[in-house]
Design a protein around this motif. Sequence first.
Motif, PDB file in Angstrom:
ATOM      1  N   GLU A  82       0.852  -1.177   0.000  1.00  0.00           N
ATOM      2  CA  GLU A  82       0.000   0.000   0.000  1.00  0.00           C
ATOM      3  C   GLU A  82       0.895   1.236   0.000  1.00  0.00           C
ATOM      4  N   PHE A  83       0.605   2.187  -0.879  1.00  0.00           N
ATOM      5  CA  PHE A  83       1.411   3.396  -0.997  1.00  0.00           C
ATOM      6  C   PHE A  83       0.687   4.572  -0.363  1.00  0.00           C
ATOM      7  N   ARG A  90       4.480   9.316 -10.640  1.00  0.00           N
ATOM      8  CA  ARG A  90       4.609   8.191 -11.575  1.00  0.00           C
ATOM      9  C   ARG A  90       5.966   7.525 -11.422  1.00  0.00           C
ATOM     10  N   TRP A  91       5.984   6.209 -11.711  1.00  0.00           N
ATOM     11  CA  TRP A  91       7.259   5.480 -11.704  1.00  0.00           C
ATOM     12  C   TRP A  91       8.094   5.963 -12.884  1.00  0.00           C
ATOM     13  N   ARG A 100      -3.331   6.425  -6.995  1.00  0.00           N
ATOM     14  CA  ARG A 100      -4.368   7.177  -7.693  1.00  0.00           C
ATOM     15  C   ARG A 100      -5.000   8.271  -6.834  1.00  0.00           C
ATOM     16  N   LYS A 101      -5.488   7.905  -5.664  1.00  0.00           N
ATOM     17  CA  LYS A 101      -6.159   8.886  -4.827  1.00  0.00           C
ATOM     18  C   LYS A 101      -5.592   8.853  -3.410  1.00  0.00           C
TER      19      LYS A 101
END
Length: 106
Positions: A82-83, A90-91, A100-101
């Motif tokens: 989980e980030f 972006r990678w 995303r959110k």
Amino acid sequence: MNSDIKIIKGRLTLLFKRRPKTRYWLMLTNDTYDQTYNLFFNSQRANERLQSVPLHKLAHYDLADLEKLLKALRQDIKLTIEFVGFTGERWPASQKLIQRKRVPLE
């Protein structure tokens, strides 16, 4: 980078107990103030509180190196990651969105 992977794997083997009805995952946070990445081991048994244990602090604040480290780590460890704190980033290699959110922790 290899020493970081060895440290993370060593600590994971001590914490990962394979208990029934228990969810395990990793949480990677982006600390923009200290310019570090922090990795936590999370576990939660059914109907119990979340336990979060700090695993490792990555002082080298480079997204390309983090991408390589996670790629090497995912080959051996099949836990969900989980980030937190990567909203809109972006990678570098794949240009995929990391997060995303926003999550409620941010």
